[in-house]
Design an enzyme around this catalytic site. Structure first.
Site, PDB file in Angstrom:
ATOM      1  N   GLY A  55       0.827  -1.120  -0.092  1.00  0.00           N
ATOM      2  CA  GLY A  55       0.002   0.171   0.178  1.00  0.00           C
ATOM      3  C   GLY A  55       0.783   1.386   0.092  1.00  0.00           C
ATOM      4  O   GLY A  55       1.865   1.212  -0.523  1.00  0.00           O
ATOM      5  N   SER A  56       0.360   2.281   0.654  1.00  0.00           N
ATOM      6  CA  SER A  56       0.994   3.428   0.537  1.00  0.00           C
ATOM      7  C   SER A  56       2.323   3.699   1.407  1.00  0.00           C
ATOM      8  O   SER A  56       2.919   4.786   1.371  1.00  0.00           O
ATOM      9  CB  SER A  56       0.022   4.658   1.136  1.00  0.00           C
ATOM     10  OG  SER A  56      -1.061   4.780   0.383  1.00  0.00           O
ATOM     11  N   THR A  57       2.796   2.779   2.013  1.00  0.00           N
ATOM     12  CA  THR A  57       3.978   2.743   3.032  1.00  0.00           C
ATOM     13  C   THR A  57       5.022   2.941   1.832  1.00  0.00           C
ATOM     14  O   THR A  57       6.123   3.255   2.273  1.00  0.00           O
ATOM     15  CB  THR A  57       4.103   1.327   3.643  1.00  0.00           C
ATOM     16  OG1 THR A  57       3.931   0.292   3.042  1.00  0.00           O
ATOM     17  CG2 THR A  57       3.102   1.244   4.671  1.00  0.00           C
ATOM     18  N   VAL A  58       5.023   2.585   0.640  1.00  0.00           N
ATOM     19  CA  VAL A  58       6.232   2.531  -0.294  1.00  0.00           C
ATOM     20  C   VAL A  58       6.269   4.078  -0.873  1.00  0.00           C
ATOM     21  O   VAL A  58       7.311   4.227  -1.617  1.00  0.00           O
ATOM     22  CB  VAL A  58       6.155   1.647  -1.375  1.00  0.00           C
ATOM     23  CG1 VAL A  58       6.022   0.136  -0.961  1.00  0.00           C
ATOM     24  CG2 VAL A  58       5.168   1.760  -2.307  1.00  0.00           C
TER      25      VAL A  58
END
Length: 648
Positions: free
Chosen positions: A325-328
């Site tokens: 998800g948006s952690t990258v």
């Protein structure tokens, strides 16, 4: 009348007798000489040989297995110990009727079917004169009952030994692992000479990956035995060399707080010191009691663990793979700066839907109507999908994959544990290999927000965020911090140098990303606002909510209950602190969580709180100053679904 002459010739008979007597005497003399010669040959010529054989009949060598090395946490808390115990052992060649003996012995000392099956299996794999364990960990009552009936069971004896014990039980099950009985498959791989007398070998975790260090070297003793094979006295002893003790980098206090924070919800968390790669905590929930496996787990218990709905034997931290998800997004943002694709001041207009030029399909933001004009810091703070859609597209899948690969995605991190999953890093080559299809621009767009083909382990994400927190310097994650040879010697630290040069060429680039991550948790507009409150260090973080299923119906648009969303989402949160000079980086995933910040964020914060309590000198309060970036407040509108599936 004429007298009859005698027909008996006494002279001839006497001569015949003397000849026979001489022959008999000669034969007796020759036999005596032969006997004397044989005695001389045996008693003199082969004296040493027969003395040795005679001694061997009453002196038996016995292998002394080495004590297994102990395992501690970084502060000396004992995680794996050796405790004295007693077991029943049988020498098969001294038992005339094995089936009858087992039946009679079972009336004295209770023997389970698992005990008998395991014993008979080992008998087939062992030599007839080797002692084979029958029942481990005898109780005092069982020892007493056997002692009274010992005379009835030649070849059976009670033998003392050291057994493995895990004092903290399930808390370190996936990290430390456990030992199990050696079987035929093990002996094909192990050195027979090194494992003589040893009954157990490491199965998973540190117990397995450091088996050669923990095992040690066996010794032996010479025992004088009687006709029944019972030991009368010990003639000579050559002690074994114990295995080395290991000190893990994990702090048991942080580990305990991390597991408690999950409250039984399936997931995993990893905390790493970005300055050296040392793992400070590694938790996989649910877990299990490793002590069940030491003496042989029952079939019922093993079936319950193996087929349990939450798979407690599965180490989610290193083997579980999930879309990040948006952690990258912070990592992608740094790549945009380092590769010259973006500057910190470049802006993107978020209208709520992003279109690839020439295509009609839209890729939506998480907020209906969009976020307006945003720069990189705001894009990280608000987790603006449109910004990262366009950044990934401008970067291109080849540069995207190469850059993300430098953070360790798509391959094992190299941690000192077995069975680590490699995950999936989206790339043109990966898709061609697995699907034999070309790469499409839409797949690049989706990859930019951590969806699509992405699959990462919690350890990989923790390693990546630790690399980012360490100003781009990568270290392979390490669990074993030092080794100790003998209790009286100091532990020797294990060297863990960086695995490559820093990924950051400009400190200004790193500061931009770090400030955006600070705003996530400290700015009132951030997706994780409040998670840094009350913490004396400035915290940087990023949320991630990855969808498990595609949005194929309108149910996602209308059903906003927490339970429904949790069934669809993987909730992530990553943090590091102190933000400017990080000393801990944390990644947390919940397999079922409605939102990354709301569900996984508090777990990450509790891990930071536990880490803070372990520090000798708590720092003064360092709240985040006023935001360096001014921007208009976001438009107030209801959330709109995005077919791509990434949410903050």
């Amino acid at each position: 009348m004429q007298q009859r002459r005698s027909i008996k010739d006494h002279r001839s008979e006497g001569a015949l007798f003397r000849r026979r007597a001489l022959v008999g005497f000669t034969l007796i003399l020759l036999g005596l000489c032969a006997l004397v010669s044989r005695y001389v040959y045996l008693q003199v010529a082969r004296h040493d040989e027969f003395v040795t054989r005679s001694v061997n009949n009453r002196v038996k060598p016995r292998v002394l297995p080495p004590p297994r090395g102990l395992i501690y946490d970084r502060n000396g808390v004992l995680l794996a110990d050796n405790v004295p115990a007693f077991r029943l052992e049988v020498v098969p060649e001294q038992v005339k009727d094995m089936k009858a003996m087992l039946a009679q012995l079972g009336m004295v000392v209770p023997l389970s079917q698992d005990d008998i099956d395991s014993f008979l299996k080992q008998v087939k794999q062992s030599r007839r004169f080797d002692s084979v364990p029958l029942k481990l960990h005898l109780t005092e009552d069982e020892i007493d009952r056997f002692a009274v009936n010992r005379w009835r069971f030649p070849g059976v004896d009670v033998v003392p030994y050291l057994t493995r014990n895990y004092p903290l039980g399930s808390l370190f099950a996936h990290v430390v692992g456990y030992v199990g009985r050696i079987d035929a498959d093990d002996m094909k791989k192990l050195d027979e000479a090194s494992y003589k007398g040893t009954t157990h070998v490491g199965r998973i975790g540190i117990e397995r990956s450091y088996e050669s260090v923990l095992h040690g070297t066996p010794g032996y003793e010479l025992d004088e035995v009687n006709a029944n094979g019972r030991v009368q006295r010990v003639l000579e002893t050559h002690p074994p060399s114990p295995g080395k003790n290991l000190y893990l980098s994990i702090d048991a206090r942080i580990q305990k707080a991390a597991e408690k924070a999950f409250d039984g919800r399936p997931g995993a968390a990893v905390a790493i010191d970005p300055r050296n790669g040392q793992v400070l905590a590694m938790v996989s929930v649910p877990t299990f009691d490793p002590n069940l496996f030491v003496d042989g787990i029952s079939a019922a218990d093993y079936h319950a663990l193996l087929y349990g709905p939450d798979k407690p034997l599965f180490n989610r931290a290193i083997s579980g793979v999930y879309p990040p998800g948006s952690t990258v997004k912070p990592l992608l943002a740094l790549g945009g700066l380092e590769l010259g694709v973006r500057t910190p001041e470049d802006t993107v207009l978020s209208t709520g839907v992003f279109y690839i030029p020439g295509q009609k399909r839209g890729y939506r933001d998480d907020r209906r109507g969009g976020f307006g004009t945003v720069n990189m810091k705001l894009a990280i703070m608000w987790s603006v999908n449109t910004y990262f859609y366009k950044l990934a597209l401008d970067m291109g899948i080849d540069r995207f994959s190469k850059w993300m690969g430098r953070f360790g995605f798509g391959k094992p991190t190299g941690i000192d544990l077995d069975n680590e999953a490699a995950g999936v890093l989206p790339s043109r080559a990966w898709k061609s290999k697995h699907f034999r299809q070309p790469w499409y621009p839409g797949e690049t767009v989706i990859a930019g927000i951590g969806q699509g083909y992405w699959a990462v382990t919690p350890l990989q994400l923790a390693h990546a965020i630790a690399t980012l927190a360490g100003h781009g310097v990568p270290y392979a994650p390490r669990l074993v911090m030092s080794e100790q040879s003998g209790e009286n010697n100091p532990p020797v630290p294990l060297v863990n140098p960086p695995t490559g040069p820093s990924l950051v060429t400009s400190e200004a680039n790193w500061n931009t990303v770090e400030q955006g991550m600070q705003m996530v948790v400290n700015d009132p507009r951030g997706t994780g606002y409040g998670l840094g409150k009350g913490f004396p260090y400035t915290v940087a973080g990023k949320s991630g909510t990855a969808e498990r299923y595609s949005r194929t119906t309108d149910a996602y648009n209308t059903n906003k209950s927490t339970a429904y969303l949790a069934s669809r989402h993987r909730a992530w949160f990553e943090m590091f602190a102190p933000a400017e000079h990080p000393r801990i980086a944390v990644a947390v995933v919940l397999e079922s969580g409605a939102w990354g910040a709301a569900d996984a964020g508090p777990i990450a914060r509790k891990i930071l709180d536990a880490w803070l309590s372990t520090q000798k000198d708590p720092p003064p309060d360092t709240p985040l100053p006023e935001s360096r970036t001014k921007a208009p407040p976001p438009p107030s509108a209801a959330r709109a679904p995005a077919p791509t599936g990434a949410t903050p």
